[in-house]
Write an enzyme that holds these catalytic residues in place. Structure first.
Site, short mmCIF file in Angstrom:
data_model
loop_
_atom_site.label_atom_id
_atom_site.label_comp_id
_atom_site.label_asym_id
_atom_site.label_seq_id
_atom_site.Cartn_x
_atom_site.Cartn_y
_atom_site.Cartn_z
CG HIS A 175 2.53 4.09 -12.65
ND1 HIS A 175 2.93 5.40 -12.69
CD2 HIS A 175 1.59 4.00 -11.67
CE1 HIS A 175 2.27 6.09 -11.76
NE2 HIS A 175 1.46 5.26 -11.14
NE ARG A 186 3.38 10.25 -5.22
CZ ARG A 186 3.11 9.13 -5.87
NH1 ARG A 186 4.01 8.56 -6.63
NH2 ARG A 186 1.92 8.56 -5.76
NE ARG A 223 0.15 -1.61 -7.61
CZ ARG A 223 0.06 -0.37 -7.15
NH1 ARG A 223 -0.89 -0.04 -6.32
NH2 ARG A 223 0.93 0.53 -7.52
CG ASN A 239 -3.75 -2.31 -5.59
OD1 ASN A 239 -2.86 -2.19 -4.74
ND2 ASN A 239 -3.96 -1.45 -6.55
CD GLU A 290 -2.35 0.22 -12.77
OE1 GLU A 290 -3.30 1.00 -12.54
OE2 GLU A 290 -1.23 0.36 -12.28
#
Ligand code: ADP
Length: 397
Positions: free
Chosen positions: A180, A241, A91, A7, A384
């Site tokens: 996601h 965010r 990823r 990743n 993940e």
């Protein structure tokens, strides 16, 4: 077979080496501050101590070399040679409309990923650098790309088309993509397994609440709506965010604060969310501590964050015409019982009742609703890397 999961971010690279038979993590770690002063490799073999090596890493190729060297190291390595890495799973953040599933990486695929760079300028180029670096050191090892956006490619048009001039979609592919996806897919499937219900006949809402946070409506095994949009800025209030805001705020603030569009975007991405509300921190552990001390802004941040989640759960229940199960996952979703309880307190209209003792437990997977709750509420730790490894294996077979 051993699968190396990579990743890759702009200055970091996380990795796990997973055995496909046992699904055991043989080793994991990360390279931090790649290309920046003070770069270091954190490496942890299974059952062993974390080892930190501080050394210059001028680029990702160098970082990958260090990871591979650590994996085959005589003393702390977990494999004898790189031949024991059967495949690498990468990823990749944005697959645009091109990738509705994982794919074996070829030169054509790399070109197609590059074409999505516009849509994720911070993430995709870094992912591609990671692929290049791995190909350089392991030219004969197959590579697979697993996309954050792929799971959401099942969304119907009514969920992904914005109320904007349609030509922006036609010309520039401006639409909701969602992110996601690997987590939402893993967690929703796991929920069905735990409940012993067929995945393709469940209505599940997954709340992935981490630094980045998104919600996904999974109906009959496919994503039908999700809160992040063209970029990961839309939707929930996150660590830094803003999530959903009135778009007119951008022009208003630009004028008042004398900022250009890039500066406004920087505020929305990096200085907003719960960080913006508290004015001090984006980390929910700090926010919880501050609330305990009676800090009103911390309490407000928790209220605003939870309320947004509650509203999305309501919206997605409506979108699916019902909900069977709600799952909390990721750093905050898995670990913060206070926020889970706060959210569920507002869901009494769905017949939801929380079992406080279950909610307060610290297990990776559990049902936290009472047996007579009309909707099952669960906590499931996301994974993940394992999901990427599984998809990678599936393709290579
Ligand atoms: P990301 O992967 O998006 O960076 P994570 O899923 O790691 O984010 O979630 C980070 C958030 O989860 C932080 O706000 C952090 O405070 C919170 N978190 C992580 N672990 C815990 C914990 N043990 N207790 C409470 N909150 C936690």
């Amino acid at each position: 077979m051993n699968i190396l999961v990579i990743n890759c971010g702009s200055s970091s690279l996380k990795f796990q080496l997973i055995n496909s038979d046992s699904e055991e993590v043989l080793a994991k770690g990360l390279c931090e501050r790649i290309g920046i002063e003070g770069s270091r490799l954190v490496y942890q073999p299974e059952g062993g101590e974390k080892e930190v090596t501080t050394a210059p890493m001028p680029n990702h190729t160098h970082a990958v070399r260090m990871v591979l060297d650590a994996l085959v190291n005589e003393n702390t390595g977990v494999i004898k040679s790189l031949d024991e890495v059967g495949v690498v799973g990468h990823r990749i953040v944005h697959g645009g409309e091109k990738f509705a599933g994982s794919t074996i990486i070829t030169d054509e695929v790399i070109e197609a990923i590059k074409e999505c760079n516009d849509l994720a300028p911070l993430h995709n180029p870094a992912n591609l650098i990671g692929i290049d670096a791995c190909r350089e050191h392991m030219p004969d090892t197959p590579m697979v790309g697993v996309f954050d956006t792929a799971f959401h490619q099942t969304m119907p048009e009514k969920a992904f088309i914005y109320g904007l001039p349609y030509e922006y979609y036609e010309k520039y592919k401006v639409r909701r993509y969602g992110f996601h996806g690997t987590s939402h897919s893993y967690v929703s499937k796991r929920a069905a397994e735990i409940l012993n219900k067929p995945y393709d006949s469940l209505k599940t809402i997954v709340c992935h609440l981490g630094n980045g946070a998104s919600i996904c409506a999974v109906k009959n095994g496919v994503s039908v709506d999700t809160s992040m949009g063209l970029t990961p800025l839309e939707g929930l209030i996150m660590g830094t965010r803003s999530g959903d805001i009135d778009p007119a705020i951008m022009e208003f603030i630009a004028e008042k604060e004398n900022m250009n569009i890039n500066e406004v975007m920087d505020v929305l991405n990096k200085k907003s969310g719960v960080f913006g509300v508290t004015g001090t921190t984006s980390d929910f552990r700090d926010i919880m501590d501050a609330k305990e001390r009676g800090d009103k802004r911390a309490e407000l941040a928790l209220d605003v964050f939870s309320y947004r989640v509650v509203k999305y759960i309501g919206a997605y229940t409506a979108a699916m015409n019902g909900v069977d199960t709600i799952v909390f996952t990721a750093g905050l979703g898995e670990n913060n019982g206070y926020v889970r309880e706060k959210i569920c307190e507002s869901l009494g209209y769905l017949g939801i009742k929380i079992d406080k003792a279950q909610n307060d437990k610290k297990e990776d997977e559990r049902i936290i609703s009472t047996s007579d709750s009309k909707v099952k509420v669960m906590v499931i730790a996301t994974n993940e890397e394992l999901k990427i490894a599984r998809e990678t294996l599936e393709l290579i077979k």
